[in-house]
Design an enzyme around this catalytic site. Structure first.
Site, PDB file in Angstrom:
ATOM      1  N   HIS A  80       3.888 -22.780  10.759  1.00  0.00           N
ATOM      2  CA  HIS A  80       5.123 -23.294  11.358  1.00  0.00           C
ATOM      3  C   HIS A  80       5.139 -24.821  11.222  1.00  0.00           C
ATOM      4  O   HIS A  80       4.086 -25.460  11.283  1.00  0.00           O
ATOM      5  CB  HIS A  80       5.200 -22.887  12.846  1.00  0.00           C
ATOM      6  CG  HIS A  80       6.539 -23.163  13.437  1.00  0.00           C
ATOM      7  ND1 HIS A  80       6.909 -24.417  13.858  1.00  0.00           N
ATOM      8  CD2 HIS A  80       7.615 -22.362  13.638  1.00  0.00           C
ATOM      9  CE1 HIS A  80       8.157 -24.368  14.298  1.00  0.00           C
ATOM     10  NE2 HIS A  80       8.610 -23.133  14.186  1.00  0.00           N
TER      11      HIS A  80
ATOM     12  N   GLY B 252      15.388 -27.038  16.747  1.00  0.00           N
ATOM     13  CA  GLY B 252      15.540 -27.564  18.102  1.00  0.00           C
ATOM     14  C   GLY B 252      16.528 -28.715  18.220  1.00  0.00           C
ATOM     15  O   GLY B 252      16.612 -29.377  19.244  1.00  0.00           O
TER      16      GLY B 252
ATOM     17  N   SER C 185      17.865 -23.681  14.931  1.00  0.00           N
ATOM     18  CA  SER C 185      19.080 -23.645  15.757  1.00  0.00           C
ATOM     19  C   SER C 185      19.939 -22.400  15.513  1.00  0.00           C
ATOM     20  O   SER C 185      21.172 -22.487  15.475  1.00  0.00           O
ATOM     21  CB  SER C 185      19.902 -24.926  15.567  1.00  0.00           C
ATOM     22  OG  SER C 185      19.140 -26.055  15.945  1.00  0.00           O
TER      23      SER C 185
ATOM     24  N   ASN D  40      10.431 -16.638  18.337  1.00  0.00           N
ATOM     25  CA  ASN D  40       9.241 -17.481  18.490  1.00  0.00           C
ATOM     26  C   ASN D  40       9.377 -18.226  19.814  1.00  0.00           C
ATOM     27  O   ASN D  40      10.158 -19.164  19.922  1.00  0.00           O
ATOM     28  CB  ASN D  40       9.172 -18.457  17.298  1.00  0.00           C
ATOM     29  CG  ASN D  40       8.050 -19.466  17.458  1.00  0.00           C
ATOM     30  OD1 ASN D  40       7.205 -19.348  18.347  1.00  0.00           O
ATOM     31  ND2 ASN D  40       8.041 -20.477  16.591  1.00  0.00           N
TER      32      ASN D  40
ATOM     33  N   LYS E 207       7.347 -20.102  21.225  1.00  0.00           N
ATOM     34  CA  LYS E 207       6.632 -21.396  21.238  1.00  0.00           C
ATOM     35  C   LYS E 207       5.795 -21.509  22.518  1.00  0.00           C
ATOM     36  O   LYS E 207       5.386 -20.485  23.076  1.00  0.00           O
ATOM     37  CB  LYS E 207       7.602 -22.559  21.048  1.00  0.00           C
ATOM     38  CG  LYS E 207       8.481 -22.354  19.802  1.00  0.00           C
ATOM     39  CD  LYS E 207       9.227 -23.567  19.364  1.00  0.00           C
ATOM     40  CE  LYS E 207      10.034 -23.236  18.103  1.00  0.00           C
ATOM     41  NZ  LYS E 207      10.735 -24.380  17.555  1.00  0.00           N
TER      42      LYS E 207
ATOM     43  N   GLU F 220      12.600 -22.768   7.282  1.00  0.00           N
ATOM     44  CA  GLU F 220      13.027 -23.510   8.469  1.00  0.00           C
ATOM     45  C   GLU F 220      13.082 -25.003   8.141  1.00  0.00           C
ATOM     46  O   GLU F 220      12.053 -25.680   8.174  1.00  0.00           O
ATOM     47  CB  GLU F 220      12.027 -23.294   9.608  1.00  0.00           C
ATOM     48  CG  GLU F 220      11.902 -21.861  10.060  1.00  0.00           C
ATOM     49  CD  GLU F 220      11.370 -21.761  11.493  1.00  0.00           C
ATOM     50  OE1 GLU F 220      12.012 -21.084  12.287  1.00  0.00           O
ATOM     51  OE2 GLU F 220      10.336 -22.387  11.808  1.00  0.00           O
TER      52      GLU F 220
ATOM     53  N   GLU G 146       5.801 -27.057  13.227  1.00  0.00           N
ATOM     54  CA  GLU G 146       5.176 -27.760  14.359  1.00  0.00           C
ATOM     55  C   GLU G 146       3.654 -27.756  14.202  1.00  0.00           C
ATOM     56  O   GLU G 146       2.980 -28.708  14.599  1.00  0.00           O
ATOM     57  CB  GLU G 146       5.623 -27.111  15.678  1.00  0.00           C
ATOM     58  CG  GLU G 146       7.078 -27.462  15.980  1.00  0.00           C
ATOM     59  CD  GLU G 146       7.862 -26.402  16.736  1.00  0.00           C
ATOM     60  OE1 GLU G 146       7.260 -25.488  17.312  1.00  0.00           O
ATOM     61  OE2 GLU G 146       9.115 -26.486  16.730  1.00  0.00           O
TER      62      GLU G 146
HETATM   63  P1  13P Z   1      15.067 -23.383  17.290  1.00  0.00           P
HETATM   64  O1  13P Z   1      15.734 -22.061  17.129  1.00  0.00           O
HETATM   65  O2  13P Z   1      14.797 -23.752  18.706  1.00  0.00           O
HETATM   66  O3  13P Z   1      15.759 -24.449  16.503  1.00  0.00           O
HETATM   67  O4  13P Z   1      13.599 -23.230  16.632  1.00  0.00           O
HETATM   68  C1  13P Z   1      13.469 -22.679  15.380  1.00  0.00           C
HETATM   69  C2  13P Z   1      12.051 -22.389  15.136  1.00  0.00           C
HETATM   70  O5  13P Z   1      11.245 -23.289  15.011  1.00  0.00           O
HETATM   71  C3  13P Z   1      11.629 -20.989  15.115  1.00  0.00           C
HETATM   72  O6  13P Z   1      10.322 -20.870  14.659  1.00  0.00           O
END
Ligand code: 13P
Length: 251
Positions: A97, A175, A215, A9, A11, A169, A99
């Site tokens: 997601h 992150g 992560s 992803n 982002k 997640e 976010e």
């Molecule tokens: P990270 O791998 O940067 O922690 O993000 C995970 C994520 O949100 C994947 O959709």
């Protein structure tokens, strides 16, 4: 037997020019030694260019989008529809997601509409669930995540569920560099699978792939992938670093 499935992803990262370069470099470096299904999820504006490179360079990866609207078309300024994604040859779409849930207020009800719409347009959803740190610390993580699963899958037919991927997640691991322990992540993925078995049946639950995200990096992927109910990973930050992502795919 569930085929392992790792998706990147990206982002809100990379211009379409950077995406072209990255995909070309990726195609050069990537050897699918693990027989794993792999998917790249760039931003909307790069989908077309990335698809062209995947096709012309015959890279063994799938294409995914990071979001979509649930309607086919209409007066929804700034949105992208499932019809548009299908027409581009997109196969997967990340839905709900954390976010999107946090910054764009997507509720379980909205996620449910989007998952239904994705199936209607032959897109395979990667449906995200996961608890915040406050919920984890209150000891209600499992109850919360299973409620998300229940509400987001309301009214979805069994034949569709078999094509569903669920990404667990935990919000506090995204992150932050903090990964859930493989045991904790597997416990939640097992609980999700039991929930699917309860809503549908054990055979269906056995087919649904459940990814862990938060992560994920070269140093923790092998352990995560060795767990009984973790079938893959949804990778954020490390998926836009060529060396890290290819190392993850060679777990
Ligand atoms: P990270 O791998 O940067 O922690 O993000 C995970 C994520 O949100 C994947 O959709």
């Amino acid at each position: 037997m569930r085929k392992p499935f790792i998706a990147g992803n990206w982002k809100m990262n990379m211009t379409h020019l950077e995406a072209i370069k990255f995909t070309q470099d990726f195609g050069y470096e990537f050897r699918n030694s693990k027989g794993c299904e792999v998917c790249l999820c760039p931003p909307f504006i790069a989908l077309r260019s990335v698809k062209n490179i995947i096709d012309s360079d015959r890279i063994e990866v799938k294409l995914g989008a990071q979001n979509m609207h649930w309607e086919e078309n209409g007066a929804y300024t700034g949105e992208v529809s499932p019809l548009m994604l299908s027409a581009l040859g997109v196969e997967y779409v990340i839905i709900g997601h954390s976010e999107r849930r946090e910054y764009f207020f997507e509720s379980n009800e909205v996620v449910n509409k989007k998952v239904k719409s994705a199936f209607k347009h032959n897109l395979k959803p990667i449906m995200c669930v996961g608890e915040s740190l406050a919920i984890r610390e209150s000891g209600r993580a499992e109850e919360f995540v299973l409620c998300q699963v229940d509400e987001c899958l309301s009214g979805i037919e069994k034949k569709d569920i078999e094509l569903l991927t669920i990404a667990y997640e935990p919000v506090w691991a995204i992150g932050t560099g903090k990964t859930a322990t493989s045991g904790d992540a597997n416990d939640m993925c097992s609980a999700i699978r039991r929930k699917i078995a309860k809503i549908y049946n054990p055979e269906t639950a056995d087919m649904v792939r459940i990814q862990y995200g938060g992560s994920v990096k070269p140093s923790n992927i092998s352990e995560l992938m060795s767990m009984s109910d973790i079938d893959g990973a949804l990778v954020g930050g490390a998926s836009i670093k060529l060396e890290d992502f290819t190392a993850i795919l060679n777990f």
